[in-house]
Design an enzyme around this catalytic site. Sequence first.
Site, PDB file in Angstrom:
ATOM      1  N   LYS A  31      55.747 -12.627 -57.303  1.00 39.82           N
ATOM      2  CA  LYS A  31      55.758 -11.995 -55.976  1.00 39.82           C
ATOM      3  C   LYS A  31      55.421 -10.511 -56.112  1.00 39.82           C
ATOM      4  CE  LYS A  31      58.955 -11.403 -52.026  1.00 39.82           C
ATOM      5  NZ  LYS A  31      60.335 -11.663 -51.550  1.00 39.82           N
TER       6      LYS A  31
ATOM      7  N   SER B 232      60.536 -14.252 -47.398  1.00 43.06           N
ATOM      8  CA  SER B 232      59.394 -13.379 -47.660  1.00 43.06           C
ATOM      9  C   SER B 232      58.605 -13.776 -48.905  1.00 43.06           C
ATOM     10  CB  SER B 232      59.863 -11.935 -47.825  1.00 43.06           C
ATOM     11  OG  SER B 232      60.722 -11.808 -48.953  1.00 43.06           O
TER      12      SER B 232
ATOM     13  N   SER C 122      65.001 -15.425 -48.637  1.00 37.95           N
ATOM     14  CA  SER C 122      63.564 -15.278 -48.899  1.00 37.95           C
ATOM     15  C   SER C 122      63.009 -16.149 -50.023  1.00 37.95           C
ATOM     16  CB  SER C 122      63.213 -13.813 -49.185  1.00 37.95           C
ATOM     17  OG  SER C 122      63.176 -13.089 -47.985  1.00 37.95           O
TER      18      SER C 122
END
Lengths: 59, 470
Positions: B76, B147, B171
């Site tokens: 990420k 996210s 997330s």
Amino acid sequence: MNEQTVSAWARMLRVELPDDRIETVTAQLEGQIAQGGGLLADDVEEIEPATVFEPEWRE
Amino acid sequence: MTPAPWSLDMVEAAELIRRKQLKPSELADSVLDRWRAVEPLIHAFVSVDEDHVRRDAKAQDGRSGGPLYGIPVAIKDIFDVAGWTTGCGSKAMSDAPPARNDSAAVARLRAAGAIVLGKTTTHELACGVYTPPTRNPWDLERSAGGSSGGTGAAVAARIAPGGIGSDTGGSIRIPASHCGLVGIKPTYGRVSRAGAMALSWSLDHVGTLTRTVADGALMLSVLAGPDPADPTTLGRPPAPRANISDEGLRGMRISVLSGSPFDRIEDDMSAALGRVTAHLEAAGAEVTEARLPELQAGLAAEFSIVAAEAASYHEARMAGRASLIGEDVRGLLETGLLLPAAVYLRAQKTRRVIQEAFRRLFTERRLDAVIAPTVPAKAQLADQLDFQLGGQSEPVIQALVRTTAPFNLSGLPTVAVPAGIGVFGLPTSVQIAARPFGEETALRVALAVERAAGPVGMPDLQTATRKMKS
């Protein structure tokens, strides 16, 4: 709470808040404060918040 | 027929490499082919450095190394990777200089032999549940969640066998649920956050997204451990083992959490939870129902803590670059800068109450784990703002976070695991939480759920494309 209050509050805290943002932020801040962070003050009177300071030095 | 290397799970690929039946360079080439074919549909990556990936993999051929030797992983884009910009999905950070060092999580993955495949998309500043422009491989009109949506989409689409994300209010678990994956949010303090952009220091957790429980356990065993750069990781129990106990669930005590905030869920999610509960009982667990009324205050506490801490973290950035931050995240940061300290501290008191409620429940009932729907609804459409749940309209972010945030506030280890495909052809999911640092227990239950529910399979991207066109 109203837009004038929020605008003045932002100025006092030196938070840059353009005029076109005040309406949105006022609504959001009003919502957050109304929620009060969760439980009522009476319900957490004897509770220590979950913030911890460690006196040990970091190497 | 031999399966294409890109389709292998992490444990399978690692075993073939260990036996010298698959070269790291073969796996890398195959994964890059898959990325080239699929990425234009799902937009999961910010950047992939093909030359680096091939070179790193080639250098590993014919040799041996750690448990993730030769395995490409998705990172990420809030984690520093040496030499790469950490963009955090924000124009406000797009001109940041390249990171000098790897974040702690990336360094541990590399030390175990993993190869950084690329940086994946994140909802801006890791603060949201959509992750544009990424799309869900199960239905390209839908969000992959957020996210950590880029890692979720990449792993679900079989580009990478696994990856890392962060979970401040769901997330990791939200993309896991939306994309049919196993998402591990470890205990707070289990995995170092050093070198990762913070959203909320006291709620941020680093964890994994994989296709199987075994893969997640393997990654977690590599990631977990003390790091002087993140004092929350020091003095913790030993890291969980990679091999999850396969002893079944006989004698285990598990409570299904019901009532608010786990009510008002779609029929698919409710049915999935019912099936899982029956499976757990059939596997020998003693299953009861439990309600924790204290959790009703969780969402307000979560949002207050995130607003205040995120605003503080980004305060300098907000002073000059606020206009570069998207409307939804900017509003949260501006609000956080103005939020009275008393509200923040009341939220942290509420958090203590929630933590104590979980402790009491586990202790009084002598529980090993609790189980709940991961989220109330299937993946939202990419532009969908509200769900209709229990006859009420509810903002998507509020609905998704209300069921996941209690486990950020309590810090408990929590594993989201697929619970079958629902009537709309999209994955369903349940989450299992255990006592602090009880990841092995949560994974053991998750393994039983995975075996009972069966694999959700691979999303059919041709069908997903057709759905979008129609």
